[in-house]
Motif scaffolding. Structure first.
Motif: not given
Length: 273
Positions: A252-273
């Protein structure tokens, strides 16, 4: 004096043919109905929906995912499921599977209640906001009541994240800008456990426009036959060219840490083939 046999009249022959045609026309829908509704059992899994934790009375912004699973009793039910989700997976089973499935649902109710306990306690420990015993019991019962329409323990991780948001008054979605979903149990030691139906959960999340999808980080700890949740998620994302970001987490702590470090505003990246 010899007798001359009577020949059927033209009208009699016409009437005879008429009744044959009528019987054949009646047999066609009857045969179709028998074919469609004759007992023929399949187990299936298919795409479901993502559900905001707010819908189970948790003041958080994240989502959990459920998929459709069950037993079809005949070809018509199988066709109906396949029409709704052409990628649904069917496995032929015998009639006893209905009873087995019912017993499995009862067992998974217990698993769901257990992971709710773990999620509540883990979130309380992470946020250093322990509840009184009476308050804990009341809140747990409320969560169990609110989730009674779902089964299985894969709600654990996302419920834990939502409870952390609630306790700390955080909004990891940045005001709804990011759609965050995921799956995984939550154990007493805050670790994220493996679950089933990863492919269908990813398809469900992708269809709902999810940006970030958490899965158990279980390449080294997977205890069952087949590939781990983490590997299946990676393969599915590549195979289906999913645009969501698959994020394996071990705790759970790893998930929280990941979310807390997200840039604001969040820019969605798209997986390309």
């Amino acid at each position: 004096m010899s007798e001359i046999p009577l020949k059927p009249s033209h009208g009699s022959r016409k009437s005879y043919r008429h009744w044959i045609i009528v019987l054949l026309l009646l047999l066609i829908p009857f045969s179709i109905a028998v074919f469609a509704y004759w007992p023929h059992y399949y187990s299936f899994t298919s795409r479901g929906e993502i559900v905001a934790v707010r819908e189970i009375d948790v003041d958080g912004s994240v989502h959990f995912v459920y998929v459709q699973e069950g037993i079809t009793r005949n070809r018509y039910e199988k066709y109906s499921i396949g029409l709704r989700d052409p990628e649904a997976v069917f496995t032929k089973v015998d009639a006893s599977a209905k009873d087995d499935f019912g017993a499995m649902l009862e067992f998974e109710e217990d698993l769901r209640d257990e992971t709710i306990h773990h999620a509540f306690d883990s979130a309380s420990e992470v946020t250093s906001a322990p509840a009184t015993e009476d308050g804990r019991d009341e809140r747990l019962q409320q969560l169990i009541d609110e989730t009674s329409g779902y089964y299985g323990d894969s709600i654990g991780l996302m419920l834990g994240i939502g409870l952390v948001e609630e306790a700390q008054r955080e909004d990891f979605s940045q005001g709804g800008r990011i759609i965050i979903a995921g799956t995984g149990t939550l154990e007493a030691d805050h670790t994220v456990g493996s679950v089933g139906a990863i492919r269908d959960k990813l398809r469900t999340a992708e269809a709902a426009g999810t940006d970030i999808f958490f899965v158990p980080k279980d390449k080294e700890t997977f205890l069952y036959l087949g590939i781990s949740n983490e590997e299946e998620a990676e393969q599915t994302a590549e195979e289906l060219n999913l645009t969501l970001q698959v994020v394996p987490v071990a705790t759970l702590e790893e998930a929280i840490a990941y979310l807390q470090q997200l840039p604001n505003p969040y820019l969605r990246s798209v997986n390309m083939p």
